[in-house]
Design a protein around this motif. Structure first.
Motif, PDB file in Angstrom:
ATOM      1  N   UNK A   1       0.797  -1.227   0.000  1.00 17.86           N
ATOM      2  CA  UNK A   1       0.000   0.000   0.000  1.00 17.86           C
ATOM      3  C   UNK A   1       0.832   1.279   0.000  1.00 17.86           C
ATOM      4  N   UNK A   2       2.103   1.148   0.369  1.00 16.57           N
ATOM      5  CA  UNK A   2       2.958   2.332   0.444  1.00 16.57           C
ATOM      6  C   UNK A   2       2.702   3.178   1.676  1.00 16.57           C
ATOM      7  N   UNK A   3       2.003   2.626   2.657  1.00  7.56           N
ATOM      8  CA  UNK A   3       1.755   3.321   3.924  1.00  7.56           C
ATOM      9  C   UNK A   3       1.583   2.265   5.003  1.00  7.56           C
ATOM     10  N   UNK A   4       1.923   2.607   6.231  1.00 11.69           N
ATOM     11  CA  UNK A   4       1.853   1.628   7.312  1.00 11.69           C
ATOM     12  C   UNK A   4       1.881   2.339   8.652  1.00 11.69           C
ATOM     13  N   UNK A   5       1.437   1.616   9.669  1.00  8.07           N
ATOM     14  CA  UNK A   5       1.530   2.097  11.044  1.00  8.07           C
ATOM     15  C   UNK A   5       2.672   1.339  11.689  1.00  8.07           C
ATOM     16  N   UNK A   6       3.609   2.081  12.214  1.00  8.65           N
ATOM     17  CA  UNK A   6       4.844   1.486  12.690  1.00  8.65           C
ATOM     18  C   UNK A   6       4.962   1.522  14.203  1.00  8.65           C
ATOM     19  N   UNK A   7       5.092   0.336  14.801  1.00  6.87           N
ATOM     20  CA  UNK A   7       5.412   0.289  16.234  1.00  6.87           C
ATOM     21  C   UNK A   7       6.886   0.651  16.431  1.00  6.87           C
ATOM     22  N   UNK A   8       7.718   0.377  15.429  1.00  2.00           N
ATOM     23  CA  UNK A   8       9.148   0.709  15.516  1.00  2.00           C
ATOM     24  C   UNK A   8       9.368   2.221  15.510  1.00  2.00           C
ATOM     25  N   UNK A   9       8.729   2.907  14.571  1.00  2.00           N
ATOM     26  CA  UNK A   9       8.915   4.357  14.449  1.00  2.00           C
ATOM     27  C   UNK A   9       7.914   5.136  15.292  1.00  2.00           C
ATOM     28  N   UNK A  10       6.860   4.464  15.771  1.00  2.00           N
ATOM     29  CA  UNK A  10       5.896   5.107  16.653  1.00  2.00           C
ATOM     30  C   UNK A  10       4.900   6.009  15.969  1.00  2.00           C
ATOM     31  N   UNK A  11       4.626   5.786  14.688  1.00  3.70           N
ATOM     32  CA  UNK A  11       3.646   6.620  13.996  1.00  3.70           C
ATOM     33  C   UNK A  11       3.198   5.951  12.699  1.00  3.70           C
ATOM     34  N   UNK A  12       2.247   6.593  12.058  1.00  2.92           N
ATOM     35  CA  UNK A  12       1.840   6.164  10.724  1.00  2.92           C
ATOM     36  C   UNK A  12       2.735   6.869   9.722  1.00  2.92           C
ATOM     37  N   UNK A  13       3.193   6.117   8.736  1.00  6.80           N
ATOM     38  CA  UNK A  13       4.145   6.654   7.762  1.00  6.80           C
ATOM     39  C   UNK A  13       3.749   6.270   6.346  1.00  6.80           C
ATOM     40  N   UNK A  14       4.240   7.030   5.404  1.00  7.73           N
ATOM     41  CA  UNK A  14       4.091   6.714   3.984  1.00  7.73           C
ATOM     42  C   UNK A  14       5.465   6.361   3.426  1.00  7.73           C
ATOM     43  N   UNK A  15       5.473   5.517   2.411  1.00  2.05           N
ATOM     44  CA  UNK A  15       6.704   5.163   1.708  1.00  2.05           C
ATOM     45  C   UNK A  15       6.728   5.988   0.430  1.00  2.05           C
ATOM     46  N   UNK A  16       7.815   6.700   0.190  1.00  2.00           N
ATOM     47  CA  UNK A  16       7.953   7.508  -1.027  1.00  2.00           C
ATOM     48  C   UNK A  16       9.062   6.914  -1.881  1.00  2.00           C
ATOM     49  N   UNK A  17       8.694   6.435  -3.047  1.00  2.00           N
ATOM     50  CA  UNK A  17       9.674   5.901  -3.990  1.00  2.00           C
ATOM     51  C   UNK A  17      10.339   7.082  -4.687  1.00  2.00           C
ATOM     52  N   UNK A  18      11.666   7.126  -4.623  1.00  2.00           N
ATOM     53  CA  UNK A  18      12.418   8.228  -5.217  1.00  2.00           C
ATOM     54  C   UNK A  18      13.470   7.685  -6.165  1.00  2.00           C
ATOM     55  N   UNK A  19      13.746   8.449  -7.209  1.00  2.00           N
ATOM     56  CA  UNK A  19      14.819   8.102  -8.137  1.00  2.00           C
ATOM     57  C   UNK A  19      16.103   8.712  -7.608  1.00  2.00           C
ATOM     58  N   UNK A  20      17.119   7.862  -7.433  1.00  2.00           N
ATOM     59  CA  UNK A  20      18.383   8.331  -6.889  1.00  2.00           C
ATOM     60  C   UNK A  20      19.303   8.875  -7.957  1.00  2.00           C
ATOM     61  N   UNK A  21      20.080   9.827  -7.573  1.00  2.00           N
ATOM     62  CA  UNK A  21      21.102  10.395  -8.451  1.00  2.00           C
ATOM     63  C   UNK A  21      22.428   9.702  -8.137  1.00  2.00           C
ATOM     64  N   UNK A  22      23.492  10.355  -8.392  1.00  2.00           N
ATOM     65  CA  UNK A  22      24.802   9.735  -8.191  1.00  2.00           C
ATOM     66  C   UNK A  22      25.430  10.116  -6.855  1.00  2.00           C
ATOM     67  N   UNK A  23      24.626  10.518  -5.906  1.00  2.00           N
ATOM     68  CA  UNK A  23      25.147  10.928  -4.615  1.00  2.00           C
ATOM     69  C   UNK A  23      25.662   9.781  -3.780  1.00  2.00           C
ATOM     70  N   UNK A  24      25.870  10.043  -2.502  1.00  2.00           N
ATOM     71  CA  UNK A  24      26.465   9.087  -1.570  1.00  2.00           C
ATOM     72  C   UNK A  24      25.829   7.704  -1.660  1.00  2.00           C
ATOM     73  N   UNK A  25      24.547   7.611  -1.443  1.00  2.00           N
ATOM     74  CA  UNK A  25      23.886   6.313  -1.397  1.00  2.00           C
ATOM     75  C   UNK A  25      23.981   5.554  -2.700  1.00  2.00           C
TER      76      UNK A  25
END
Length: 174
Positions: free
Chosen positions: A61-85
């Motif tokens: 779904x690209x969204x979830x409620x997280x017990x780890x992070x303590x909130x509801x979050x969305x997942x954002x798919x991003x296109x990476x450039x040539x940076x660090x990661x």
């Protein structure tokens, strides 16, 4: 006229490459979802500290409620450039989440290198980071377990396992 033709050809090639990259990402997500759905009945409610319900919601779904992070979050798919990661990884999740969003960065080499199985494993692995944090050993153990439950085997990751010092982590490969 030759210059115009060369520019047009370059533009069309760039668009085709971008489309192929998007297709590789979509295929990897579809494969990861299919593997997870196959494995899910045997994963229980948590596996390796990963909340299975939150993982499913994040992956599908690209969204979830997280017990780890303590909130509801969305997942954002991003296109990476040539940076660090992207200089080091095919995909990565910069943590911690910010403003209710966990980015999943897909780098160019994600669709240029490796196999469909490796791309599927990468998505399964990175989604653990999305849901349960930065532990590389947990993410790889979980992803390999999903593959094993879904297909009867898992993508060989021994070099990765050794490079990240996972032998003493408390997690095991299937």
């Amino acid at each position: 006229m030759r210059l115009f033709t060369a520019i047009l050809a370059g533009l069309l090639w760039s668009l085709a490459a971008s489309g192929a990259r998007a297709d590789a990402v979509q295929i990897a997500f579809n494969d990861a979802i299919a593997a997870f759905e196959q494995a899910q009945p045997r994963l229980g409610t948590t596996r390796f500290g990963v909340d299975i319900s939150a993982y499913r919601d994040a992956l599908t779904l690209g969204r979830f409620t997280s017990s780890h992070w303590g909130s509801s979050l969305a997942v954002a798919l991003e296109r990476g450039a040539s940076g660090y990661g992207c200089a080091r990884f095919a995909a990565y999740v910069p943590l911690p989440p910010r403003d209710g969003v966990v980015p999943l960065v897909i780098c160019r080499q994600f669709s240029e290198e490796g196999t469909a199985a490796l791309r599927r494993l990468t998505i399964l692995h990175e989604m653990v980071h999305v849901v349960a944090g930065a532990d590389e050993c947990r993410a790889m153990a979980f992803a390999a377990e999903v593959e094993r439950l879904a297909t009867g085997s898992f993508t060989p990751v021994e070099r990765y396992w050794q490079a990240n010092g996972c032998d003493g982590s408390g997690y095991d490969l299937p």
